[in-house]
Design an enzyme around this catalytic site. Structure first.
Site, PDB file in Angstrom:
ATOM      1  N   ASP A  56       0.820  -1.203   0.000  1.00 43.77           N
ATOM      2  CA  ASP A  56       0.000   0.000   0.000  1.00 43.77           C
ATOM      3  C   ASP A  56       0.860   1.263   0.000  1.00 43.77           C
ATOM      4  OD1 ASP A  56      -2.364   1.506   0.096  1.00 43.77           O
ATOM      5  OD2 ASP A  56      -2.221   1.676   2.270  1.00 43.77           O
ATOM      6  N   GLU A 102       4.440  -8.333   6.683  1.00 45.78           N
ATOM      7  CA  GLU A 102       3.129  -8.917   6.405  1.00 45.78           C
ATOM      8  C   GLU A 102       3.138  -9.927   5.265  1.00 45.78           C
ATOM      9  OE1 GLU A 102       0.205  -5.865   5.958  1.00 45.78           O
ATOM     10  OE2 GLU A 102       0.354  -5.199   8.037  1.00 45.78           O
ATOM     11  N   TYR A 158      -5.057  -3.544  13.194  1.00 42.27           N
ATOM     12  CA  TYR A 158      -5.839  -2.335  12.960  1.00 42.27           C
ATOM     13  C   TYR A 158      -7.269  -2.539  13.464  1.00 42.27           C
ATOM     14  CZ  TYR A 158      -1.967  -0.545  10.223  1.00 42.27           C
ATOM     15  OH  TYR A 158      -0.730  -0.093   9.835  1.00 42.27           O
ATOM     16  N   GLU A 178       2.685  -1.933  14.047  1.00 40.45           N
ATOM     17  CA  GLU A 178       1.814  -1.002  13.328  1.00 40.45           C
ATOM     18  C   GLU A 178       0.471  -0.932  14.020  1.00 40.45           C
ATOM     19  OE1 GLU A 178       1.200  -1.524   9.134  1.00 40.45           O
ATOM     20  OE2 GLU A 178       3.299  -2.022   8.737  1.00 40.45           O
TER      21      GLU A 178
END
Length: 702
Positions: free
Chosen positions: A244, A488, A541, A577
């Protein structure tokens, strides 16, 4: 952070089967396993940066292969352009794009000025260049000093690229000198024989650069053809990636010419150990060009005083009462660097040559327990950020004002660390980390490894080679305390077990002095790579990608995340993160997604759990992200990713002040630091502390 993304390359431009073949099977000289010392001036060495305007040409031919078919490296690009324009070089470049139909354009594209270092994508007003996939060509002509080209023996002349994305082929005066796969890391070539053959004439450097990604590159990608002619133009394709951030391309870091003697210091490796009163610096020096040589070493402190000496290619230096390298906010003098001067004298024929190289050196140790991360024997807590090399116009190009601004913001924030998400950063950035005491988790470009074919042997061999390049470059940096081999990956896939076992073992063999990790977003019970890491780094997240808008689920879900990982592996954990997008100036009360209030609220929910778990086994937290950054276009991205606590232009959002208050509070909990930081209207900082052992001069820290 990694999400699916794609980039279009335009319509009717490229049938594309030729392109990957060119990328993967070009014959040439591969960059060898020599040392990769950062070029520095010395009494025996000179360096010259080649930044500024280069000639640039995109190969818009149907197969992206006109540059090789027509051998653009044989003649100056602008001369080729003029010849193909019927000997009329004065046609305006803007008109050249439109004057002839594409099928009539032998030249395939105009030659334009392009700044180096910079990404090429955002420099022009041409959308096809912004999203271009394929070969582009750079060229620079320079005149070298005669002293570089003469002598017996003549000096060695080296051409070095800090990085170029992604696959590079380099010619000098029409002679291929090096070929390199991968962005983000340096490569170089000895061009002495080429340039010394024609002294006094211009040296023409030509670079062919390809940004195509395949399932076996780092990062991986793939080309998808849109075969439905009712919806897409003929030969339409996109490059798909699973990360991303925008896949900027170009010559991103400085290009340097430098010299050494014919016999020279090729590599230096140092490791350090220390106790309260003495430190040991173990060293190994490699010399190339002569077997008849001697070496002497001097270690000097910051006042220029020699504190230890040695000789020979392998040995150790003893330093009494050493000044240790400490992280920012952990000591009144963070980032202390010695200077290790290495002198070589070598016999080459009848001539005695001397080479001198000075290496900045920090003395520090790193150790990991089941619950702690220790630097110099003291617990260290990562309170830092994730970043990107990303800015308006220049993309990923090295930009000194931006770099200095970022470090000032890091210190204002009270951040003591960052991860080089998701690729190695420029050496110039790493130099400042060493000097300022900013701790670094040094990450490879292994982001977006999602497809099963990206876990095969071909991908693994390339990944091993990339780790070798990364460690060769950064092995001596005190700021680098841990290697991260990936971000990831699909580590829940069965092939990931062998892949990461091999990759991490290889990394540890190359550098036994540092722990190794990768950053995961997989389920703790399914992750096949986690057994092999030293520190668990977890991205999550909650209430953003999972249960969006429901802040109330964070305490339960985040607590369960930490407990599950620790019970399974008994290893310290970093929240590597977390975060939420916020559009600057967008407000809502109660907090709603994408507002500054929601970003603040989400951070506070995470912090409440982190405050409990950092008393147990959580050793760090890294916000995603330091600043907003560009991504591919998509329905979830409005001019890029907005999870920054600063805007892309480095202005603070409300969340920046939440994080600043927190990070200074964490720093003040240390017995070495003051418990109060008060900044008045004047901008002056007042700090009070009763503990006499901890009275520090914080004007140097802020």
């Amino acid at each position: 952070m990694a999400l699916a993304a794609s980039r279009g390359a335009g319509a009717g431009l490229c049938p594309m089967p030729v392109l990957p073949l060119f990328l993967l099977f070009l014959p040439g000289l591969a960059a060898g396993p020599a040392g990769m010392l950062q070029p520095r001036d010395s009494p025996s060495r000179e360096r010259r940066e080649l930044g500024g305007l280069w000639s640039f040409r995109a190969d818009l031919s149907p197969g992206r292969d006109a540059g090789f078919a027509q051998r653009w490296y044989r003649r100056p690009l602008r001369q080729l352009f003029a010849d193909n324009q019927h000997h009329n070089p004065h046609i305006a470049l803007e008109l050249c794009w439109r004057k002839f139909p594409l099928k009539q354009q032998l030249w395939t594209g105009p030659v334009i000025d392009m700044p180096v270092p910079a990404s090429f994508n955002d420099i022009t007003q041409d959308p096809s260049l912004e999203n271009y996939i394929g070969w582009v060509w750079y060229e620079k002509e320079v005149l070298l000093p005669l002293r570089w080209l003469q002598g017996d023996p003549a000096p060695r002349v080296v051409l070095r690229f800090g990085s170029a994305h992604y696959y590079s082929v380099v010619w000098v005066n029409g002679v291929q000198v090096v070929e390199h796969e991968g962005g983000h890391l340096p490569f170089e070539a000895d061009i002495s024989s080429v340039v010394q053959a024609t002294p006094g004439t211009l040296c023409r450097i030509t670079v062919a650069l390809n940004n195509t990604l395949t399932p076996h590159t780092l990062p991986p990608g793939s080309i998808h053809y849109m075969a439905d002619k009712s919806r897409y133009p003929r030969n339409y394709f996109v490059q798909d990636t699973k990360f991303d951030f925008f896949n900027y391309a170009g010559i991103h870091r400085p290009v340097v010419l430098y010299t050494t003697p014919a016999a020279y210091i090729d590599d230096i490796t140092v490791t350090t150990t220390s106790s309260d009163s003495v430190a040991t610096v173990q060293y190994q020096v490699a010399v190339v060009g002569s077997t008849d040589y001697s070496l002497s070493l001097s270690l000097c402190d910051q006042e220029g005083k020699v504190v230890a000496t040695g000789d020979g290619p392998v040995g150790e230096l003893k330093v009494l009462n050493p000044n240790l390298w400490w992280p920012y906010l952990m000591h009144e003098n963070p980032g202390y660097l010695y200077s290790l001067e290495v002198k070589m004298q070598a016999q080459v024929g009848e001539v005695l040559l001397e080479d001198v190289y000075t290496l900045p050196l920090g003395i520090r140790t790193v150790h990991v327990t089941s619950t702690q991360f220790l630097i110099n024997g003291r617990p260290f807590y990562f309170h830092g950020v994730n970043k990107h090399e990303d800015a308006d116009i220049r993309g990923k190009g090295l930009d000194w004002p931006l770099i200095v601004k970022d470090f000032n913001l890091l210190r204002w924030l009270g951040a003591n660390s960052f991860r080089t998400s998701h690729y190695p950063y420029a050496e110039e950035i790493m130099d400042l980390c060493d000097a300022y005491g900013i701790v670094v988790i040094d990450e490879s470009p292994g982001v977006g490894i999602k497809l099963p074919e990206s876990f095969g042997n071909k991908s693994l061999q390339h990944h091993l080679a990339v780790m070798e390049e990364l460690i060769r470059r950064d092995k001596n940096r005190p700021s680098v305390v841990m290697w991260s081999v990936a971000n990831e990956p699909a580590s829940e896939l069965p092939p990931a077990a062998h892949y990461f076992k091999t990759l991490i073992a290889h990394t540890k063999a190359l550098d036994p002095s540092r722990p190794v990790t990768f950053v995961t977003d997989a389920n703790y019970a399914l992750d096949h790579g986690a057994p092999y890491v030293d520190v668990i780094c977890v991205n999550s997240y909650f209430s953003w990608y999972h249960d969006p808008g429901h802040l109330e689920v964070i305490p339960l879900q985040l607590t369960a995340q930490f407990d599950n990982w620790y019970k399974t592996y008994q290893k310290p954990i970093i929240q590597s993160e977390y975060g939420a997008d916020s559009v600057p100036g967008l407000h809502s009360d109660p907090p709603m997604m994408f507002t500054e209030e929601y970003q603040q609220a989400l951070l506070r929910e995470y912090h409440s759990v982190l405050d409990k778990k950092r008393k147990e086994y959580v050793i760090g937290e890294l916000i995603w992200n330091f600043a907003d950054f560009m991504t591919n276009q998509g329905t979830t991205r409005v001019l890029g990713n907005k999870k920054g606590i600063f805007t892309r232009q480095r202005q603070p959002k409300a969340a920046a002040f939440v994080l600043r208050d927190r990070y200074w509070k964490i720093a003040n909990e240390s017995s070495c630091l003051p418990p109060k930081l008060d900044q008045g209207n004047s901008g002056a900082v007042e700090i009070t502390k009763n503990d006499k052992e901890s009275q520090l001069c914080y004007s140097t820290l802020l």
